[in-house]
Write a protein that holds these residues in place. Sequence first.
Motif, PDB file in Angstrom:
ATOM      1  N   ILE A 189       0.837  -1.196   0.000  1.00 19.28           N
ATOM      2  CA  ILE A 189       0.000   0.000   0.000  1.00 19.28           C
ATOM      3  C   ILE A 189       0.878   1.253   0.000  1.00 19.28           C
ATOM      4  CG2 ILE A 189      -1.935  -1.104   1.165  1.00 19.28           C
ATOM      5  CD1 ILE A 189      -1.005   0.212   3.754  1.00 19.28           C
ATOM      6  N   GLU A 190       0.380   2.284  -0.676  1.00 21.82           N
ATOM      7  CA  GLU A 190       1.067   3.573  -0.715  1.00 21.82           C
ATOM      8  C   GLU A 190       0.291   4.553   0.154  1.00 21.82           C
ATOM      9  OE1 GLU A 190       2.679   5.652  -4.495  1.00 21.82           O
ATOM     10  OE2 GLU A 190       0.808   6.705  -4.018  1.00 21.82           O
ATOM     11  N   ILE A 191       0.979   5.180   1.084  1.00 17.88           N
ATOM     12  CA  ILE A 191       0.334   6.097   2.021  1.00 17.88           C
ATOM     13  C   ILE A 191       1.010   7.468   1.953  1.00 17.88           C
ATOM     14  CG2 ILE A 191      -0.204   6.565   4.436  1.00 17.88           C
ATOM     15  CD1 ILE A 191      -0.223   3.576   4.926  1.00 17.88           C
ATOM     16  N   VAL A 224       4.023  -6.174   9.162  1.00 23.81           N
ATOM     17  CA  VAL A 224       4.794  -5.318   8.255  1.00 23.81           C
ATOM     18  C   VAL A 224       6.036  -6.069   7.785  1.00 23.81           C
ATOM     19  CG1 VAL A 224       6.023  -3.131   7.978  1.00 23.81           C
ATOM     20  CG2 VAL A 224       3.976  -3.232   9.420  1.00 23.81           C
ATOM     21  N   LEU A 225       6.095  -6.365   6.479  1.00 18.93           N
ATOM     22  CA  LEU A 225       7.246  -7.051   5.901  1.00 18.93           C
ATOM     23  C   LEU A 225       8.307  -6.073   5.409  1.00 18.93           C
ATOM     24  CD1 LEU A 225       5.378  -9.776   3.803  1.00 18.93           C
ATOM     25  CD2 LEU A 225       6.279  -9.965   6.131  1.00 18.93           C
ATOM     26  N   LEU A 268       2.714  -5.639   3.374  1.00 24.90           N
ATOM     27  CA  LEU A 268       2.070  -6.270   4.527  1.00 24.90           C
ATOM     28  C   LEU A 268       1.692  -7.715   4.252  1.00 24.90           C
ATOM     29  CD1 LEU A 268      -0.453  -3.377   5.265  1.00 24.90           C
ATOM     30  CD2 LEU A 268       1.783  -3.700   6.348  1.00 24.90           C
ATOM     31  N   ASP A 269       1.777  -8.515   5.278  1.00 26.30           N
ATOM     32  CA  ASP A 269       1.231  -9.874   5.246  1.00 26.30           C
ATOM     33  C   ASP A 269      -0.137  -9.787   5.894  1.00 26.30           C
ATOM     34  OD1 ASP A 269       0.581 -12.502   5.388  1.00 26.30           O
ATOM     35  OD2 ASP A 269       2.409 -13.158   6.392  1.00 26.30           O
ATOM     36  N   LEU A 270      -1.173  -9.752   5.046  1.00 21.42           N
ATOM     37  CA  LEU A 270      -2.539  -9.537   5.518  1.00 21.42           C
ATOM     38  C   LEU A 270      -3.437 -10.650   5.001  1.00 21.42           C
ATOM     39  CD1 LEU A 270      -4.264  -7.335   7.021  1.00 21.42           C
ATOM     40  CD2 LEU A 270      -4.795  -6.428   4.754  1.00 21.42           C
TER      41      LEU A 270
END
Length: 236
Positions: free
Chosen positions: A158-160, A183-184, A203-205
Amino acid sequence: MTTLTVLTRLSIALILGGAIGYEREYRNRPAGFRTHMLVSLGAASVSLLQISMLEEAGRLIAQNPALAEAVKLDVGRLGAAVISGIGFLGAGTIFLTRNYIKGLTTAASLWLVAVSGLSVGMGYYAVGIGTSLLALTVLLALGRLQEVMFKKTGVITIEISYDGNQSTLAAIEAYLSRIGAKVLDLEHLESGKDGNGICLFTLDLRSSADKETFIKGILENKGVFSSRIIKGYESQ
Protein backbone atom coordinates in the motif's frame (compact mmCIF):
# COMPACT_ATOMS: atom_id res chain seq x y z
CA MET A 1 45.11 -9.62 -28.93
CA THR A 2 43.56 -7.69 -31.80
CA THR A 3 41.60 -4.47 -31.52
CA LEU A 4 38.49 -6.27 -32.81
CA THR A 5 38.77 -8.83 -30.00
CA VAL A 6 39.09 -6.10 -27.40
CA LEU A 7 36.08 -4.17 -28.72
CA THR A 8 34.00 -7.36 -29.00
CA ARG A 9 34.67 -8.37 -25.42
CA LEU A 10 34.00 -4.89 -24.08
CA SER A 11 30.74 -4.67 -26.04
CA ILE A 12 29.50 -8.05 -24.79
CA ALA A 13 30.34 -7.09 -21.20
CA LEU A 14 28.50 -3.80 -21.68
CA ILE A 15 25.39 -5.54 -23.02
CA LEU A 16 25.31 -8.16 -20.26
CA GLY A 17 25.71 -5.55 -17.53
CA GLY A 18 23.04 -3.39 -19.16
CA ALA A 19 20.56 -6.28 -19.30
CA ILE A 20 20.81 -6.91 -15.57
CA GLY A 21 20.94 -3.19 -14.81
CA TYR A 22 17.74 -2.59 -16.78
CA GLU A 23 15.88 -5.02 -14.54
CA ARG A 24 17.16 -3.17 -11.46
CA GLU A 25 16.29 0.21 -12.99
CA TYR A 26 12.78 -1.04 -13.82
CA ARG A 27 12.27 -1.89 -10.16
CA ASN A 28 13.57 1.54 -9.13
CA ARG A 29 16.60 0.24 -7.26
CA PRO A 30 19.58 2.39 -6.16
CA ALA A 31 22.00 1.05 -8.79
CA GLY A 32 20.40 0.71 -12.21
CA PHE A 33 21.06 0.57 -15.93
CA ARG A 34 24.16 2.74 -16.30
CA THR A 35 25.76 1.67 -13.02
CA HIS A 36 25.66 -2.02 -13.92
CA MET A 37 26.95 -1.30 -17.42
CA LEU A 38 29.91 0.64 -16.05
CA VAL A 39 30.74 -2.04 -13.47
CA SER A 40 30.68 -4.78 -16.11
CA LEU A 41 32.67 -2.68 -18.55
CA GLY A 42 35.25 -1.79 -15.92
CA ALA A 43 35.66 -5.43 -14.88
CA ALA A 44 36.13 -6.48 -18.51
CA SER A 45 38.70 -3.72 -18.98
CA VAL A 46 40.67 -4.99 -15.99
CA SER A 47 40.68 -8.50 -17.49
CA LEU A 48 41.90 -7.18 -20.83
CA LEU A 49 44.58 -5.16 -19.06
CA GLN A 50 45.74 -8.26 -17.23
CA ILE A 51 45.92 -10.23 -20.48
CA SER A 52 47.82 -7.40 -22.21
CA MET A 53 50.31 -7.28 -19.36
CA LEU A 54 50.87 -11.02 -19.63
CA GLU A 55 51.38 -10.77 -23.38
CA GLU A 56 53.83 -7.91 -22.92
CA ALA A 57 55.74 -9.87 -20.28
CA GLY A 58 55.86 -12.85 -22.63
CA ARG A 59 57.35 -10.71 -25.41
CA LEU A 60 59.97 -9.25 -23.09
CA ILE A 61 61.02 -12.71 -21.91
CA ALA A 62 61.14 -13.99 -25.49
CA GLN A 63 63.44 -11.12 -26.44
CA ASN A 64 65.58 -11.46 -23.32
CA PRO A 65 65.31 -14.85 -21.54
CA ALA A 66 67.37 -13.47 -18.66
CA LEU A 67 64.29 -11.49 -17.59
CA ALA A 68 62.33 -14.69 -16.92
CA GLU A 69 63.15 -14.60 -13.21
CA ALA A 70 62.63 -10.86 -12.88
CA VAL A 71 59.31 -10.54 -14.73
CA LYS A 72 56.56 -12.27 -12.77
CA LEU A 73 52.83 -11.60 -12.98
CA ASP A 74 49.96 -13.08 -10.98
CA VAL A 75 47.24 -13.94 -13.50
CA GLY A 76 44.39 -13.48 -11.04
CA ARG A 77 45.62 -10.56 -8.95
CA LEU A 78 43.76 -7.75 -10.72
CA GLY A 79 40.60 -9.83 -11.03
CA ALA A 80 40.66 -10.62 -7.31
CA ALA A 81 41.03 -6.92 -6.58
CA VAL A 82 37.91 -6.19 -8.66
CA ILE A 83 35.82 -8.85 -6.94
CA SER A 84 36.79 -7.68 -3.45
CA GLY A 85 36.70 -3.99 -4.34
CA ILE A 86 33.18 -4.11 -5.78
CA GLY A 87 31.99 -4.77 -2.25
CA PHE A 88 32.43 -1.10 -1.43
CA LEU A 89 30.14 -0.09 -4.29
CA GLY A 90 27.62 -2.77 -3.39
CA ALA A 91 27.58 -1.63 0.22
CA GLY A 92 26.46 1.79 -0.97
CA THR A 93 23.21 0.27 -2.29
CA ILE A 94 22.32 -1.35 1.04
CA PHE A 95 20.53 0.78 3.59
CA LEU A 96 18.53 0.32 6.75
CA THR A 97 15.08 1.90 7.10
CA ARG A 98 13.34 1.48 10.44
CA ASN A 99 14.98 -1.92 10.96
CA TYR A 100 14.26 -3.09 7.39
CA ILE A 101 17.19 -3.85 5.11
CA LYS A 102 16.98 -2.84 1.44
CA GLY A 103 19.36 -3.27 -1.47
CA LEU A 104 20.86 -6.70 -0.88
CA THR A 105 19.72 -8.02 -4.25
CA THR A 106 21.13 -4.98 -6.04
CA ALA A 107 24.45 -5.36 -4.22
CA ALA A 108 24.56 -9.01 -5.27
CA SER A 109 23.77 -8.11 -8.89
CA LEU A 110 26.62 -5.57 -8.94
CA TRP A 111 29.02 -8.21 -7.67
CA LEU A 112 27.70 -10.66 -10.26
CA VAL A 113 28.11 -8.33 -13.24
CA ALA A 114 31.68 -7.68 -12.11
CA VAL A 115 32.36 -11.43 -12.24
CA SER A 116 30.56 -11.67 -15.59
CA GLY A 117 32.62 -8.79 -16.97
CA LEU A 118 35.84 -10.40 -15.81
CA SER A 119 34.83 -13.68 -17.48
CA VAL A 120 34.07 -12.04 -20.81
CA GLY A 121 37.19 -9.91 -20.64
CA MET A 122 39.31 -13.03 -20.14
CA GLY A 123 37.60 -14.64 -23.12
CA TYR A 124 35.39 -17.09 -21.21
CA TYR A 125 32.22 -16.16 -23.07
CA ALA A 126 30.20 -19.20 -21.98
CA VAL A 127 30.82 -18.43 -18.31
CA GLY A 128 30.06 -14.72 -18.63
CA ILE A 129 26.96 -15.07 -20.80
CA GLY A 130 25.66 -18.11 -18.92
CA THR A 131 26.06 -16.33 -15.58
CA SER A 132 24.20 -13.27 -16.81
CA LEU A 133 21.35 -15.27 -18.32
CA LEU A 134 20.88 -17.28 -15.15
CA ALA A 135 20.96 -14.07 -13.11
CA LEU A 136 18.21 -12.58 -15.29
CA THR A 137 16.20 -15.77 -14.82
CA VAL A 138 16.47 -15.39 -11.04
CA LEU A 139 15.57 -11.69 -11.11
CA LEU A 140 12.70 -11.91 -13.61
CA ALA A 141 11.15 -15.37 -13.59
CA LEU A 142 11.58 -16.09 -9.89
CA GLY A 143 10.45 -12.56 -9.09
CA ARG A 144 7.13 -13.24 -10.81
CA LEU A 145 6.84 -16.58 -9.04
CA GLN A 146 7.40 -14.77 -5.76
CA GLU A 147 4.59 -12.33 -6.61
CA VAL A 148 2.22 -15.24 -7.32
CA MET A 149 3.14 -16.76 -3.98
CA PHE A 150 2.52 -13.41 -2.28
CA LYS A 151 -0.99 -13.23 -3.76
CA LYS A 152 -1.85 -16.62 -2.30
CA THR A 153 -0.54 -15.70 1.14
CA GLY A 154 -2.31 -12.32 1.30
CA VAL A 155 0.77 -10.12 0.86
CA ILE A 156 -0.11 -6.62 -0.36
CA THR A 157 1.68 -3.30 -0.87
CA ILE A 158 0.00 0.00 0.00
CA GLU A 159 1.07 3.57 -0.72
CA ILE A 160 0.33 6.10 2.02
CA SER A 161 0.68 9.87 1.81
CA TYR A 162 0.96 11.52 5.22
CA ASP A 163 2.14 14.68 6.99
CA GLY A 164 5.66 13.37 7.54
CA ASN A 165 5.41 13.19 11.33
CA GLN A 166 6.79 10.15 13.11
CA SER A 167 3.72 10.15 15.37
CA THR A 168 1.49 9.65 12.31
CA LEU A 169 3.66 6.79 11.12
CA ALA A 170 3.54 5.24 14.58
CA ALA A 171 -0.28 5.53 14.58
CA ILE A 172 -0.46 3.76 11.21
CA GLU A 173 1.77 0.96 12.47
CA ALA A 174 -0.35 0.66 15.62
CA TYR A 175 -3.51 0.31 13.49
CA LEU A 176 -1.86 -2.34 11.32
CA SER A 177 -0.83 -4.23 14.44
CA ARG A 178 -4.40 -4.11 15.81
CA ILE A 179 -5.88 -5.68 12.69
CA GLY A 180 -3.21 -8.39 12.64
CA ALA A 181 -1.21 -7.11 9.64
CA LYS A 182 2.50 -7.98 9.73
CA VAL A 183 4.79 -5.32 8.26
CA LEU A 184 7.25 -7.05 5.90
CA ASP A 185 8.80 -3.91 4.46
CA LEU A 186 8.60 -0.15 4.81
CA GLU A 187 10.06 2.15 2.16
CA HIS A 188 10.06 5.96 2.25
CA LEU A 189 9.70 7.32 -1.29
CA GLU A 190 9.99 11.07 -0.87
CA SER A 191 9.64 14.05 1.41
CA GLY A 192 8.62 17.39 -0.07
CA LYS A 193 9.53 20.92 1.01
CA ASP A 194 6.28 21.05 2.97
CA GLY A 195 7.46 18.13 5.08
CA ASN A 196 4.84 15.71 3.78
CA GLY A 197 5.96 12.19 2.97
CA ILE A 198 5.00 9.11 0.98
CA CYS A 199 5.80 5.59 2.10
CA LEU A 200 5.17 2.05 0.91
CA PHE A 201 4.08 -0.66 3.32
CA THR A 202 4.40 -4.30 2.28
CA LEU A 203 2.07 -6.27 4.53
CA ASP A 204 1.23 -9.87 5.25
CA LEU A 205 -2.54 -9.54 5.52
CA ARG A 206 -5.37 -12.04 5.31
CA SER A 207 -6.53 -12.13 1.69
CA SER A 208 -10.12 -12.28 2.96
CA ALA A 209 -9.85 -8.87 4.66
CA ASP A 210 -12.30 -6.31 3.30
CA LYS A 211 -10.49 -3.85 1.04
CA GLU A 212 -12.69 -0.82 1.66
CA THR A 213 -12.72 -1.29 5.43
CA PHE A 214 -8.95 -1.68 5.47
CA ILE A 215 -8.34 1.55 3.53
CA LYS A 216 -10.92 3.45 5.55
CA GLY A 217 -9.19 2.41 8.76
CA ILE A 218 -5.89 3.86 7.54
CA LEU A 219 -7.49 7.12 6.44
CA GLU A 220 -9.06 7.59 9.86
CA ASN A 221 -5.59 8.20 11.30
CA LYS A 222 -4.95 11.92 11.77
CA GLY A 223 -2.24 13.14 9.42
CA VAL A 224 -2.93 10.61 6.62
CA PHE A 225 -3.88 12.32 3.36
CA SER A 226 -4.42 9.35 1.05
CA SER A 227 -3.94 5.60 0.86
CA ARG A 228 -4.15 3.16 -2.03
CA ILE A 229 -3.28 -0.48 -2.67
CA ILE A 230 -0.74 -0.84 -5.48
CA LYS A 231 -0.15 -4.60 -5.28
CA GLY A 232 -2.35 -7.42 -4.05
CA TYR A 233 -6.09 -7.96 -3.65
CA GLU A 234 -6.26 -8.97 -7.31
CA SER A 235 -8.85 -11.64 -6.45
CA GLN A 236 -11.31 -9.08 -5.07
